[in-house]
Design an enzyme around this catalytic site. Structure first.
Site, PDB file in Angstrom:
ATOM      1  N   GLU A 128      59.361  20.381  95.827  1.00 12.81           N
ATOM      2  CA  GLU A 128      59.463  21.842  95.791  1.00 12.81           C
ATOM      3  C   GLU A 128      60.271  22.403  94.618  1.00 12.81           C
ATOM      4  O   GLU A 128      61.287  23.075  94.819  1.00 12.81           O
ATOM      5  CB  GLU A 128      60.070  22.361  97.101  1.00 12.81           C
ATOM      6  CG  GLU A 128      59.255  21.992  98.322  1.00 12.81           C
ATOM      7  CD  GLU A 128      59.706  22.711  99.604  1.00 12.81           C
ATOM      8  OE1 GLU A 128      60.821  23.275  99.611  1.00 12.81           O
ATOM      9  OE2 GLU A 128      58.940  22.708 100.575  1.00 12.81           O
ATOM     10  N   GLU A 180      54.367  17.760 103.773  1.00 15.08           N
ATOM     11  CA  GLU A 180      55.226  18.278 104.846  1.00 15.08           C
ATOM     12  C   GLU A 180      54.481  19.370 105.589  1.00 15.08           C
ATOM     13  O   GLU A 180      53.780  20.185 104.969  1.00 15.08           O
ATOM     14  CB  GLU A 180      56.506  18.945 104.313  1.00 15.08           C
ATOM     15  CG  GLU A 180      57.566  18.032 103.826  1.00 15.08           C
ATOM     16  CD  GLU A 180      58.813  18.794 103.345  1.00 15.08           C
ATOM     17  OE1 GLU A 180      59.124  19.866 103.904  1.00 15.08           O
ATOM     18  OE2 GLU A 180      59.450  18.306 102.400  1.00 15.08           O
TER      19      GLU A 180
HETATM   20  C1  NOJ Z   1      60.891  21.821 102.932  1.00 13.88           C
HETATM   21  C2  NOJ Z   1      61.975  20.964 102.388  1.00 13.88           C
HETATM   22  O1  NOJ Z   1      61.425  20.005 101.540  1.00 13.88           O
HETATM   23  C3  NOJ Z   1      62.843  20.312 103.455  1.00 13.88           C
HETATM   24  O2  NOJ Z   1      63.973  19.822 102.819  1.00 13.88           O
HETATM   25  C4  NOJ Z   1      63.168  21.293 104.540  1.00 13.88           C
HETATM   26  O3  NOJ Z   1      64.017  20.738 105.511  1.00 13.88           O
HETATM   27  C5  NOJ Z   1      61.887  21.753 105.191  1.00 13.88           C
HETATM   28  N1  NOJ Z   1      61.076  22.406 104.194  1.00 13.88           N
HETATM   29  C6  NOJ Z   1      62.070  22.732 106.340  1.00 13.88           C
HETATM   30  O4  NOJ Z   1      62.618  23.900 105.858  1.00 13.88           O
END
Ligand code: NOJ
Length: 390
Positions: free
Chosen positions: A145, A311
């Site tokens: 990200e 994710e």
């Molecule tokens: C994306 C992130 O990569 C991760 O670190 C985070 O915990 C999750 N989203 C949930 O917000």
């Protein structure tokens, strides 16, 4: 198809020491403490993965444990991860290794971090060293990200280093894309048949009212389009750069998907304001749950490449809601696959309840609790989930 779960080092390992630690010590974030103690107990996490029928696990290496001073590498710590990968492979679980997941070594941070002119080369050297030890890992994520990292750290300023400067944010994004390209080349040189990509945070931006299209389009372009386009085309478009050429890279499109924003036009805010209607499905942090968005984004951003859902998850106290969430999202994966999209995997965030950055331990994304207790039925190889993907 790869089905499994994802985590990141700082969020689960415990006793990490990096730039986020400094942020915690300043009182700007809750202390991470021992997290899930996975640095000691990561092999136990494999047991959990097997319990849920996972065949893949995405996790990150903590850069600060490996490059302890600039150019000085702690091979012992690197070998600790190496043993973990051996155990994963032995268990038949495909490792998906992330090189950067938000946190930085303190020496890097204090010397300018991602604003450093030579940040891409520094990161490339780290990627080169690491990938020499993991020749049997086929799936790599260079950076997690970059858009969120630059936005929170350099626009909103509630993450380290707490800057509020659009021009710095653009510089950081630029450097991260260049760093991706360096790391991409290093991993490809060291690992035969490696597939390497970025895990992009993609959101759906839905305009509210006719004028809402303007801020929605701006967000779509800057937040979603620029990073993915740069990765696949090897050219960084304005306003981040003037079609600067980087080494193209991106063997798959990694998508982290959580939510959508409904955006209304505002004369005071070029990026508009978010509208939160009553009655829509939300997670415990208030984010809208919008399964169809996953389908929309796979279709819009696949660039004719394989797509890996790096994710997708929900913060909730209600485990049955989590099961419903995964089912609903997998249905959208199936829909996209039915239309010819090559979705190669789906990784639920997260295996364990863990440290959710500013929210600390209040957000429960885990399939398991922090001390590895089960919250109830969850098995990715069950018919229940399989029907939704195949
Ligand atoms: C994306 C992130 O990569 C991760 O670190 C985070 O915990 C999750 N989203 C949930 O917000």
């Amino acid at each position: 198809m790869l089905l499994g779960a994802a985590t990141s080092a700082h969020q689960i390992e415990g006793d990490t020491y990096n730039d986020w630690t400094l942020w915690e010590r300043k009182g700007k974030a809750p202390p991470v403490g021992e997290a899930c103690n996975s640095w000691e107990r990561m092999e136990e996490d494999i047991r959990l993965l097997l319990k849920i029928g996972a065949n893949a696990y995405r996790f990150s290496l903590e850069w600060s444990r490996i490059e302890v001073e600039e150019g000085l590498f702690n091979i012992r710590n690197l070998l600790r991860y190496r043993r973990f990968v051996d155990a994963l492979l032995e268990a038949g679980i495909t490792p998906i290794l992330t090189l950067h997941h938000f946190t930085n070594p303190v020496w890097f941070y204090e010397s300018g971090g991602w604003l450093r002119r030579d940040a891409p080369e520094i990161f490339g050297r780290y990627a080169d060293l690491v990938s020499r030890y993991f020749g049997d890992v086929k799936l790599w994520i260079t950076i997690n990200e970059p858009n969120v990292y630059a936005y929170r750290g350099y626009v909103v300023g509630d993450w380290p280093p707490g800057e509020r400067s659009l021009s710095k944010a653009l510089r950081v994004i630029r450097n991260m894309l260049r760093a991706h390209s360096e790391a991409y080349a290093a991993v490809k040189a060291n690992v035969r048949r490696a597939s390497v990509g970025i895990a992009h945070h993609l959101r759906v931006f839905t305009p509210v009212g006719l004028l809402g299209r303007i801020p929605a389009l701006l967000r779509e372009y800057l937040f979603n389009f620029v990073p993915v386009f740069s990765e696949v085309s090897g050219e960084i478009p304005p306003p981040v750069a003037l079609m600067e050429r980087i080494n193209a890279g991106g063997d798959f499109i990694g998508i982290n998907y959580y939510t959508r924003d409904r955006v209304r036009f505002s004369l005071l805010q070029p990026f508009g304001v978010e509208v939160l209607p009553e009655g829509v499905w939300r997670n415990s942090l208030g984010w809208e749950v919008y399964p169809e968005g996953l389908y929309v984004l796979i279709k819009r951003y696949n660039f004719k490449r394989p797509v890996l859902i790096t994710e997708n998850g929900i913060a909730t106290e209600d485990h049955s809601e989590r099961v419903r969430f995964v089912r609903e999202h997998l249905k959208q994966v199936k829909r996209a696959k039915g239309e010819g999209m090559d979705v190669v995997g789906y990784l639920y965030w997260s295996l364990l309840d863990n440290y959710e950055w500013l929210e600390g331990y209040s957000a429960k994304f885990g399939i398991f609790t922090r001390d590895r207790r089960s919250k109830g039925d969850f098995n990715l190889s069950d018919q229940y989930f399989r029907d939704s993907v195949s």
